[in-house]
Design an enzyme around this catalytic site. Structure first.
Site, PDB file in Angstrom:
ATOM      1  N   HIS A 258      -4.072   4.697   4.456  1.00  0.00           N
ATOM      2  CA  HIS A 258      -5.119   3.882   4.349  1.00  0.00           C
ATOM      3  C   HIS A 258      -6.294   4.965   4.021  1.00  0.00           C
ATOM      4  CE1 HIS A 258      -8.035   0.782   5.184  1.00  0.00           C
ATOM      5  NE2 HIS A 258      -8.859   1.611   5.930  1.00  0.00           N
TER       6      HIS A 258
ATOM      7  N   ARG B   6       0.978  -1.345   0.240  1.00  0.00           N
ATOM      8  CA  ARG B   6       0.087   0.015  -0.020  1.00  0.00           C
ATOM      9  C   ARG B   6       0.795   1.381  -0.080  1.00  0.00           C
ATOM     10  NH1 ARG B   6      -2.457   0.998   5.439  1.00  0.00           N
ATOM     11  NH2 ARG B   6      -0.879   2.556   5.188  1.00  0.00           N
TER      12      ARG B   6
ATOM     13  N   TYR C 248       4.045   5.078  11.474  1.00  0.00           N
ATOM     14  CA  TYR C 248       4.364   3.477  11.938  1.00  0.00           C
ATOM     15  C   TYR C 248       5.160   2.786  10.878  1.00  0.00           C
ATOM     16  CZ  TYR C 248       0.067   3.017   9.135  1.00  0.00           C
ATOM     17  OH  TYR C 248      -0.917   3.363   8.133  1.00  0.00           O
TER      18      TYR C 248
HETATM   19  C1  LIG Z   1     -15.797  -5.531  10.294  1.00  0.00           C
HETATM   20  C2  LIG Z   1     -14.933  -4.464  10.225  1.00  0.00           C
HETATM   21  N1  LIG Z   1     -14.021  -4.309  11.102  1.00  0.00           N
HETATM   22  C3  LIG Z   1     -13.294  -3.136  11.203  1.00  0.00           C
HETATM   23  C4  LIG Z   1     -13.466  -2.278  10.141  1.00  0.00           C
HETATM   24  C5  LIG Z   1     -12.567  -0.977  10.005  1.00  0.00           C
HETATM   25  N2  LIG Z   1     -11.557  -1.391   8.928  1.00  0.00           N
HETATM   26  C6  LIG Z   1     -11.710  -0.601   7.920  1.00  0.00           C
HETATM   27  S1  LIG Z   1     -10.530  -0.996   6.693  1.00  0.00           S
HETATM   28  C7  LIG Z   1      -9.811  -1.851   7.846  1.00  0.00           C
HETATM   29  C8  LIG Z   1      -8.358  -2.450   7.426  1.00  0.00           C
HETATM   30  C9  LIG Z   1      -8.603  -3.274   6.428  1.00  0.00           C
HETATM   31  O1  LIG Z   1      -7.315  -3.927   5.838  1.00  0.00           O
HETATM   32  P1  LIG Z   1      -7.112  -4.882   4.682  1.00  0.00           P
HETATM   33  O2  LIG Z   1      -8.339  -6.082   4.757  1.00  0.00           O
HETATM   34  O3  LIG Z   1      -5.785  -5.324   4.612  1.00  0.00           O
HETATM   35  O4  LIG Z   1      -7.614  -4.086   3.293  1.00  0.00           O
HETATM   36  P2  LIG Z   1      -6.935  -2.683   2.824  1.00  0.00           P
HETATM   37  O5  LIG Z   1      -7.859  -1.498   3.176  1.00  0.00           O
HETATM   38  O6  LIG Z   1      -5.398  -2.687   3.409  1.00  0.00           O
HETATM   39  O7  LIG Z   1      -6.927  -3.099   1.406  1.00  0.00           O
HETATM   40  C10 LIG Z   1     -10.418  -2.031   9.180  1.00  0.00           C
HETATM   41  C11 LIG Z   1      -9.929  -2.785  10.218  1.00  0.00           C
HETATM   42  C12 LIG Z   1     -14.583  -2.521   9.140  1.00  0.00           C
HETATM   43  N3  LIG Z   1     -14.678  -1.662   8.239  1.00  0.00           N
HETATM   44  N4  LIG Z   1     -15.049  -3.591   9.203  1.00  0.00           N
END
Ligand SMILES: Cc1ncc(C[n+]2csc(CCOP(=O)(O)OP(=O)(O)O)c2C)c(N)n1
Length: 240
Positions: free
Chosen positions: A134, A130, A143
């Site tokens: 985010h 990434r 971090y």
């Molecule tokens: C069930 C749930 N828990 C927490 C969140 C908050 N949240 C939004 S994005 C994220 C991280 C996602 O990381 P990843 O799956 O690696 O996807 P990326 O965004 O890095 O592509 C979190 C914890 C959420 N949207 N849904």
């Protein structure tokens, strides 16, 4: 294409359900679901894999491992490569260089062919990085190491593909310019589409849940709308 949704990983269940529908209909189709490395820690993704394997559903699980789930490094949640989890569910998997466009295309085609020929689901882990924050509320400088970013910048998938096409004498300047102009136009259209979207009202969450009217949902919507309306009727607190 199904609508994106914000519950991390839930789209894997939707795709698996859709793929089970494909079996019921005897259709020649495959469901492909994309999610992140962090999503693989969610129950939804694991439940989806159990169902997909049990029903040999024509679904491709495409995990974009970009190394970060907001500020959580992938190594914290995955002590073995994520692709190695899928065989435990009975799902064949492959780990691919996610910054190699042609490799991603090749493994996706193989997975689609397996699903179409009745071979069931496949799990693809595409390893990438990434590059940005985010979200606009995130500050990754707090971090992660800037050197890591430099290493990955050198592996830019678009630059690599352009270099390959160029080395084969296939990248003419006109073509390159037209691709860039088209990409800019698509991005501008997407931004404009987002910015001009109508502001949703809270009860919109009930729309598009079922294709046909549903009495239980109607009851919940009615209850919620009356609840929201009760705020407007509540006596306002006067100035102190
Ligand atoms: C069930 C749930 N828990 C927490 C969140 C908050 N949240 C939004 S994005 C994220 C991280 C996602 O990381 P990843 O799956 O690696 O996807 P990326 O965004 O890095 O592509 C979190 C914890 C959420 N949207 N849904």
């Amino acid at each position: 294409m199904a609508t994106p949704q914000v519950i991390i990983g839930a789209q894997t269940l939707h795709a698996t359900g859709y793929a089970m529908g494909i079996i019921n209909d005897g259709a020649d189709a495959v469901a492909v679901t994309y999610f992140g490395d962090g999503a693989t820690s969610q129950g939804d993704v694991n439940e989806a894999m159990v169902f997909a394997a049990s029903y040999q559903a024509p679904v491709v699980f495409f995990c974009q491992n970009n190394h970060w789930a907001i500020s959580e490094p992938v190594g914290l949640q995955a002590h073995v490569p994520i692709a190695r989890r899928a065989p435990g569910f009975g799902i064949p998997s492959v780990r691919v260089d996610g910054n190699d466009v042609l490799a991603c295309l090749a493994v996706t085609r193989e997975a689609l062919a397996r699903a179409r020929s009745g071979g069931g689901p496949t799990f693809i882990e595409a390893v990438t990085y990434r590059m940005g924050p985010h979200t606009t509320a995130d500050d990754p400088t707090r971090y992660r190491d800037a050197n890591e970013l430099e290493d990955w910048a050198a592996r830019d998938p678009l630059a690599r593909l352009a270099a390959l096409l160029d080395s084969l004498g296939l990248l003419e300047a006109d073509y390159s310019d037209s691709v860039k102009a088209k990409a800019d136009a698509v991005a501008a259209e997407l931004r404009e589409g987002c910015l001009s979207m109508a502001e949703p009202v809270p009860s919109d969450v009930f729309r598009h849940v079922y294709s046909a009217p549903n009495t239980e949902l109607d009851r919940q919507q009615d209850h919620y709308e009356r609840y929201l309306a009760s705020f407007a009727q509540a006596p306002q607190e006067g100035p102190r």
